[in-house]
Enzyme design. Structure first.
Site, PDB file in Angstrom:
ATOM      1  N   GLU A 174      10.545  16.565  15.446  1.00  0.00           N
ATOM      2  CA  GLU A 174      11.115  16.191  14.145  1.00  0.00           C
ATOM      3  C   GLU A 174      10.485  17.117  13.098  1.00  0.00           C
ATOM      4  O   GLU A 174       9.311  16.969  12.770  1.00  0.00           O
ATOM      5  CB  GLU A 174      10.738  14.736  13.815  1.00  0.00           C
ATOM      6  CG  GLU A 174      11.253  14.269  12.474  1.00  0.00           C
ATOM      7  CD  GLU A 174      10.682  12.899  12.034  1.00  0.00           C
ATOM      8  OE1 GLU A 174       9.494  12.638  12.258  1.00  0.00           O
ATOM      9  OE2 GLU A 174      11.450  12.135  11.437  1.00  0.00           O
ATOM     10  N   CYS A 180      13.995   9.877   7.624  1.00  0.00           N
ATOM     11  CA  CYS A 180      13.840   9.583   9.054  1.00  0.00           C
ATOM     12  C   CYS A 180      15.188   9.643   9.766  1.00  0.00           C
ATOM     13  O   CYS A 180      15.255  10.009  10.929  1.00  0.00           O
ATOM     14  CB  CYS A 180      13.169   8.228   9.247  1.00  0.00           C
ATOM     15  SG  CYS A 180      13.968   6.902   8.335  1.00  0.00           S
ATOM     16  N   LYS A 210       0.854  -1.188   0.000  1.00  0.00           N
ATOM     17  CA  LYS A 210       0.000   0.000   0.000  1.00  0.00           C
ATOM     18  C   LYS A 210       0.892   1.240   0.000  1.00  0.00           C
ATOM     19  O   LYS A 210       1.498   1.603   1.007  1.00  0.00           O
ATOM     20  CB  LYS A 210      -0.910   0.035   1.228  1.00  0.00           C
ATOM     21  CG  LYS A 210      -1.999   1.092   1.036  1.00  0.00           C
ATOM     22  CD  LYS A 210      -2.460   1.744   2.309  1.00  0.00           C
ATOM     23  CE  LYS A 210      -1.639   2.888   2.806  1.00  0.00           C
ATOM     24  NZ  LYS A 210      -1.580   4.080   1.951  1.00  0.00           N
ATOM     25  N   GLU A 237       8.327   1.066  11.669  1.00  0.00           N
ATOM     26  CA  GLU A 237       9.519   1.904  11.442  1.00  0.00           C
ATOM     27  C   GLU A 237       9.022   3.340  11.450  1.00  0.00           C
ATOM     28  O   GLU A 237       8.334   3.754  10.516  1.00  0.00           O
ATOM     29  CB  GLU A 237      10.159   1.584  10.083  1.00  0.00           C
ATOM     30  CG  GLU A 237      10.651   0.160   9.917  1.00  0.00           C
ATOM     31  CD  GLU A 237      11.915  -0.130  10.708  1.00  0.00           C
ATOM     32  OE1 GLU A 237      12.500   0.818  11.271  1.00  0.00           O
ATOM     33  OE2 GLU A 237      12.305  -1.296  10.768  1.00  0.00           O
TER      34      GLU A 237
END
Ligand code: NAD
Length: 472
Positions: free
Chosen positions: A375, A274, A167, A240
């Site tokens: 972040e 990331c 997906k 993750e």
């Protein structure tokens, strides 16, 4: 393939369609399908039909097919790169990195084996640890490195004998759909499928009774929702998630080597990786020297047309993220932070179209400021001072995030001693963002759950079974 060696875009076959936006030009990209609950049910049913036979194939057979897929991906290199530049807005140099890793990771993951282990063998019994494929897995992919992240999930799921439904992110469906289109011509029907759609599609998969495993990459916020949703059917889950990686620069670091790598890792992919460096802690005795060298380095960062070979930084990938990043830039004035590079709230004067934001460095903001604690997922990074090891480790570990962190020093023993005290899934000495398909990767704390890559990653796609045999 079309005559100019570009991949064709897959036409849609669903009642509704949607499209991505090229973030560098704001132009609409071609329409893609929007899957419904019925499409999800059909895909899951097809995967369940395929699984009994596929789960019994040998590792070697599956490796062989994955190697064929890697060949097919390589044969379509130009088309994939074209898609990746258009759908992600990443500079072609960064797209080259992602693309080069894709067939390499696929082949390397396919070559790994999780072997049975005899744990007990005495006069009376044997006990063997076996590993069984889980069944049907959903691979949920974000928009920043769509091809490589989908590949890692797909290859890990397939080599372990599972069927996989990919997906893609609604922002970047194209490279994932093309990858699965190639795979569908190589693997038996139902073993590899893709479903594209809008924001409601992910929950349809995580809720589904016919799915046994979800491998998710995305934000920590969504990751928690995925875990809660999967709990209902006790699906196996690998998460993750986000990061707030540190680079700790020691007083004895080799600045000529450290500054270009740390500087690159602050801005690679416009800060939308990331594992980009999101906090740079520099020892106070070299702070000014490091700062001057980083300012000098940043003069070589070229933002612009992602197709231009000289461009190092492209736009923010989508309008929603652009809005979030702009908010962080607006805080510069509101909070009184000092921007020593960049700092403008947008780059519209230079780029009237596209979601561009100037690479920006904030000079020693307060430790509790948003730019240190959150972040940003954009090209803005704080430079911070430290004076003693205990204090810098405490500040590095004060985050809920724990994806990666690096220590920069000429003293490798000191580097390892400090790096091993970082509460992160990956710790590096004199490097950052080192990834290898043989080495497990993942996050501590709110940066993830479980691991991908390496045999540890493959184990996340397998159910352990202890097989006892009595010799009596
Ligand atoms: P996101 O969490 O918004 O979306 C990720 C994927 O989840 C997309 O495919 C999205 O459609 C889907 N999704 C959204 N809501 C869902 C739900 N309720 N249930 C199931 N699926 C759902 O993340 P993003 O904005 O696409 O990616 C950026 C984030 O991903 C950043 O935080 C970044 O740090 C993180 N990231 C982590 C890694 C890693 O390996 N740790 C790698 C890349 C990106």
């Amino acid at each position: 393939m079309t005559a100019d060696n570009k991949l064709d875009w897959t036409p849609s076959s669903t009642a509704k369609t949607r499209h991505g936006i090229n973030p560098a030009t704001e132009e609409a990209l071609p329409e893609v399908p929007v899957a419904t609950q019925e499409d999800v049910d059909k895909a899951v049913a097809a995967a369940r039909r395929a699984f009994p036979a596929w789960g019994k194939t040998s590792w070697d057979e599956r490796e062989n097919l994955l190697n064929k897929l890697a060949d097919a991906v390589e044969a379509n290199a130009d088309g994939f790169k074209d898609i990746l530049v258009k759908e992600t807005g990443k500079a072609i140099s960064t797209v080259e990195m992602e693309f080069a890793s894709t067939p390499r990771f696929m082949r390397a993951l396919a070559s790994l084996r999780v072997k049975d282990q005899v744990l007990v063998d005495d006069d009376e019994h044997t006990a063997t640890l076996r590993h069984m494929p889980l069944g049907v897995g959903a691979a949920i992919v974000p928009w920043n490195w769509p091809l490589l992240l989908a590949t890692a999930k797909l290859a890990s799921g397939l080599i372990t004998g599972n069927c996989v439904i990919v997906k893609p992110s609604p922002f970047t469906p194209y490279s994932n759909l093309k990858l699965v289109e190639l795979a569908a011509g190589i693997f038996p029907p139902g073993v590899v499928q893709a479903l594209s759609g809008g924001d409601d599609l992910g929950p349809m998969l995580t809720e589904h009774d016919g799915i046994d495993k979800v491998s998710f990459t995305g934000s920590s916020f969504t990751g928690k929702k995925v875990m809660a949703s999967c709990a209902r059917t006790l699906k196996r889950v690998t998460l993750e998630l986000g990061g707030n990686d540190v680079a700790i620069v020691c007083d004895d670091a080799d600045l000529a080597k450290t500054v270009p790598v740390v500087g690159t890792m602050c801005f690679l992919g416009s800060g939308q990786i990331c594992m980009d460096v999101k906090r740079v802690y520099v020892h106070e005795s070299i702070y000014d020297k490091f700062k001057a060298a980083l300012i000098e380095f940043s003069k070589h960062i070229k933002m612009g047309d992602p197709n231009d070979a000289g461009t190092t930084v492209g736009p923010i990938q989508n309008e929603m993220q652009y809005g979030k990043v702009r908010e962080m830039y607006e805080a510069i004035k509101a909070e009184g932070w000092s921007a020593i590079v960049g700092g403008q709230t947008d780059a519209r004067d230079q780029f009237p179209k596209g979601f561009f934001m100037q690479p920006t460095i904030i000079d020693n903001p307060p430790e509790n400021s948003r730019i240190v604690q959150e972040e940003p997922f954009g090209p803005i990074v704080p430079l911070l001072k430290w004076s003693n090891e205990e204090d810098v480790l405490k500040r590095a570990n004060a985050s809920k995030m724990g994806l990666g962190g690096s220590v920069w020093t000429k003293d490798l023993e000191r580097g390892q001693r400090l790096a091993s005290q970082l509460e992160s899934g990956s710790s590096w000495v004199n490097c950052h963002f080192k990834l290898d398909p043989r080495v497990p990767f993942g996050g501590a704390k709110w940066s993830g759950l479980g691991r991908e890559l390496g045999t540890t990653g493959l184990e996340g796609w397998l159910e352990p079974q202890s097989l006892w045999v009595s010799k009596l």
